[in-house]
Structure formats: C-alpha cells, structure tokens
Scaffold this active site. Structure first.
Site, mmCIF file in Angstrom:
data_model
loop_
_atom_site.group_PDB
_atom_site.id
_atom_site.type_symbol
_atom_site.label_atom_id
_atom_site.label_comp_id
_atom_site.label_asym_id
_atom_site.label_seq_id
_atom_site.Cartn_x
_atom_site.Cartn_y
_atom_site.Cartn_z
ATOM 1 N N GLY A 124 1.361 -1.318 -0.077
ATOM 2 C CA GLY A 124 0.318 0.230 -0.091
ATOM 3 C C GLY A 124 1.048 1.545 0.191
ATOM 4 N NE ARG A 180 -1.333 -4.662 -0.325
ATOM 5 C CZ ARG A 180 -1.883 -4.209 -0.297
ATOM 6 N NH1 ARG A 180 -3.029 -3.797 -0.959
ATOM 7 N NH2 ARG A 180 -1.742 -2.696 0.427
ATOM 8 C CG ASP A 236 4.209 -7.413 7.198
ATOM 9 O OD1 ASP A 236 3.622 -6.760 6.984
ATOM 10 O OD2 ASP A 236 3.811 -8.033 8.314
ATOM 11 C CB THR A 285 3.094 0.320 6.444
ATOM 12 O OG1 THR A 285 1.473 0.105 6.543
ATOM 13 C CG2 THR A 285 4.216 0.306 7.425
ATOM 14 C CG ASP A 338 -1.199 -0.421 8.228
ATOM 15 O OD1 ASP A 338 -2.305 0.169 7.929
ATOM 16 O OD2 ASP A 338 -1.702 -1.697 7.176
ATOM 17 C CG ASP A 341 1.645 -3.072 10.268
ATOM 18 O OD1 ASP A 341 2.878 -2.593 10.479
ATOM 19 O OD2 ASP A 341 0.671 -3.864 9.441
ATOM 20 N NE ARG A 363 -2.740 -4.840 5.233
ATOM 21 C CZ ARG A 363 -3.159 -5.306 4.504
ATOM 22 N NH1 ARG A 363 -3.837 -6.058 3.744
ATOM 23 N NH2 ARG A 363 -2.526 -4.223 3.663
#
Ligand code: F6P
Length: 328
Positions: A16, A77, A108, A131, A133, A135, A177
């Site tokens: 993303g 992706r 990741d 990202t 996110d 994460d 996510r």
C-alpha cells in the site's frame, strides 16, 4: 571481511502506498548520486523487477516530489514475486544491468519478499518501513503513519461537530489492517469516548453500560473510534451491535477509508523518510546488508530483515491505561 562494492542500486515502492514514500525515493536517489552510484527506479514494486520495467534516475527525476503523496514509482502487491520463478526473473533483470543493491520501501509483506530474495541471491536488500499502519517492529515510526493519523484526526474533529449538533453516537472506522495504531493515536488525539483496537479485548457489555450511564447524564455525543481489524469487525459491525443493545440511540457510521492513504506528507514523515532513505544507501555502501532501517529513540536502528518480518510492534500497557482513564 571486505565489503562487497556496490555501484548500481535500484529503489522501489511496494504494498500500500504511504505519504512520504516520494521523500524516501528522493533521498535514496540523491544520496546514491552523491556517492557516484548509478540509481535505477523500478516501476510498480516487484512486478517491475519481474517485467523489466526499470529506468535510470537522475537528480531531476526526483525534483518537486518531496511534498507529494502517493509514489512516483507506483506500487503493487506482487503475487508472482512470492514464486521462485518470479524472483529468478527479477534477479536476471537486475543482473543484466549490473544492479547490485536494492532499497525496498514498503510494509512487512514487502519485506518478506526482500528477505526471500536476499537469502537466494547475491544482491543485498535494504528495507525502509513505508506503511500507514505502523505495524513493524524496529522503528518508532513508519513512513506515512503520521500523515494518516493527522488526516484521521482532522476528519474525526469534523465528525464531532456534526455529532454534537445532533446529539449522535458516531462509530468511526479507521485503517490499520490488523494493527490498532491509527485508531489508538487518532482516538486519543480527538478525545474519543471509546477506542476499539485488535491489541486489546473490549468488553461490549461494559461499553454499553458506560454509554447508558452517559445517556442518563445527558451526555449524548459519543465518538467511538474502531480499528478496521478489531475483534468485533469494523465500524459497521460495531454500530450494528450497538443498535441492537441501544435501540434509542441515534447511531451513525463513518468509514474513513483511503483518504487516510493520500495527501501531502506531514513534516515528520518527510523528515523520517529523508533520514531513512539517506541511511539506506549508507548501509548498502558500508556493508550493513539485508536490514530494515528504522528510527528508535531518535537514533537509527538496523533490524535484520528476518526479524523485521516476524516481530510486530507492541502497544504498551501505559498507552492502554491512558485510553481507559481519559475516555471515561
Ligand atoms: O496497509 C495499508 C492499508 O491501507 C491498510 O491499512 C488497509 O487494510 C489496506 O492497506 C487496504 O488495502 P487496499 O488499498 O488494497 O484496499
């Protein structure tokens, strides 16, 4: 041990998109050129490596992009890169140009690809955490997170105005996510009454009890920020549950969606992207290979790609306590 000399490097964005990716590309290109390297851009992530969509970049190719969201290199992706044949094709396309180092800006999933690639072939990879996110373990911030949170905060503030005017309960869903960072940060910053994140269990009965008590106190404006990956599902599922349990409440849902991914990167995102991009090239040159470049406690941190892929960032108990106390 002597350090393998790197002379031609490639940069790509994968997964993303995130605001600040352009600033990172710019930093990689300009640092590479400063050191006399040839720098190549790969279009649409790993797909461009497989399809040989690779072009040489100069200083001008990255002019006037630091302030732009999205990614000038496009992103994707790539499923094919997860197959050995895809990675072999990618390797051959890099090899025929003599490209001997790669910088991958992504999340990741993208690092998993880079990890496999660097284990199989003699081309070192450096990962930059890009990202919204946040994460990924090994960095306090990921490129794009700060901008996404600020976008969410701006939107939630606006929702509070209309919620207040109508005495409504709003359930606002944010991205992330399976991580709750955007929800946690934007929820705290907007004074949300409840924040639902996958990292902590929510007692729905307790939440409903709290809302009922607030109703009795004539506190009718409530904002509930829900991470899209929460245990109850996203905003719609949470709102439906609440509608069942609170039939008299006037409930609306707002899913913020992809606006969180776009827009001009914040100052922080531009700064960390520039710093990380610069250090990615330094790593390729000084032999710190197959690592993710992160920033922790304002210092550069190099995490082996293998570990960056496995570990997730943990939300500290202190943050969770703050949420509970301030949202009551
Ligand atoms: O990883 C970034 C992210 O925006 C997540 O927060 C979200 O779940 C996902 O990507 C959405 O992906 P897509 O743009 O493919 O719908």
């Amino acid at each position: 041990m002597s350090v393998k000399k790197v002379s031609k490097i490639a940069v790509l964005t994968s997964g993303g998109d995130a605001p600040g990716m352009n600033a990172a590309i710019r930093a990689v290109v300009r640092t590479g050129l400063y050191h006399g390297l040839e720098v190549y851009g790969v279009v649409r992530g790993y797909n461009g490596m497989i399809e040989d969509d690779i072009f040489q970049m100069d200083s001008k190719s990255v002019a006037n992009i630091i302030q732009r969201g999205g990614t000038i290199l496009k992103t994707a992706r790539s499923k094919e890169f997860f197959e050995p044949e895809g990675r072999q094709k990618a390797y051959e396309n890099l090899k025929k140009r003599g490209i001997d180092g790669i910088v991958v800006i992504g999340g990741d999933g993208s690092f998993k690809g880079a990890q496999k690639f660097s284990n199989e072939f003699d081309i070192p990879c450096i990962g930059l955490p890009g990202t919204i996110d946040k994460d990924i373990a090994g960095s306090d911030f990921t490129i794009g997170f700060d901008t996404a949170v600020n976008t969410a905060v701006e939107a939630i503030d606006k929702i509070r105005d209309t919620a207040d005017a109508h005495d409504r309960l709003f359930v606002v869903e944010v991205m992330g996510r399976d991580a709750g960072y955007i929800a946690l940060h934007s929820g705290i910053a907007t004074g949300a009454e409840n924040i639902l994140i996958p990292e902590s269990k929510t007692d729905m009965n307790l939440l409903v009890k709290g809302l009922t008590e607030k109703e009795k106190r004539k506190k009718l404006v409530n904002l509930i920020v829900v991470a899209e990956g929460d245990e109850f599902g996203g905003g719609t599922e949470v709102a439906n549950l609440l509608k069942e349990k609170l039939p008299n409440a006037d409930i609306r849902v707002c899913i913020l969606g992809h606006i969180q991914r776009g827009g001009a990167p914040s100052c922080l995102d531009r700064l960390i992207a520039s710093r990380m991009g610069y250090h990615a090239v330094e790593c390729l040159l000084n032999g710190t290979h197959n690592v993710m470049v992160g920033i922790e406690d304002n210092k550069m941190k190099y995490t082996p790609l293998n570990n960056a892929v496995k570990a997730k960032q943990k939300i500290s108990d202190e943050w969770l306590k703050i949420v509970k106390i301030l949202a009551s």
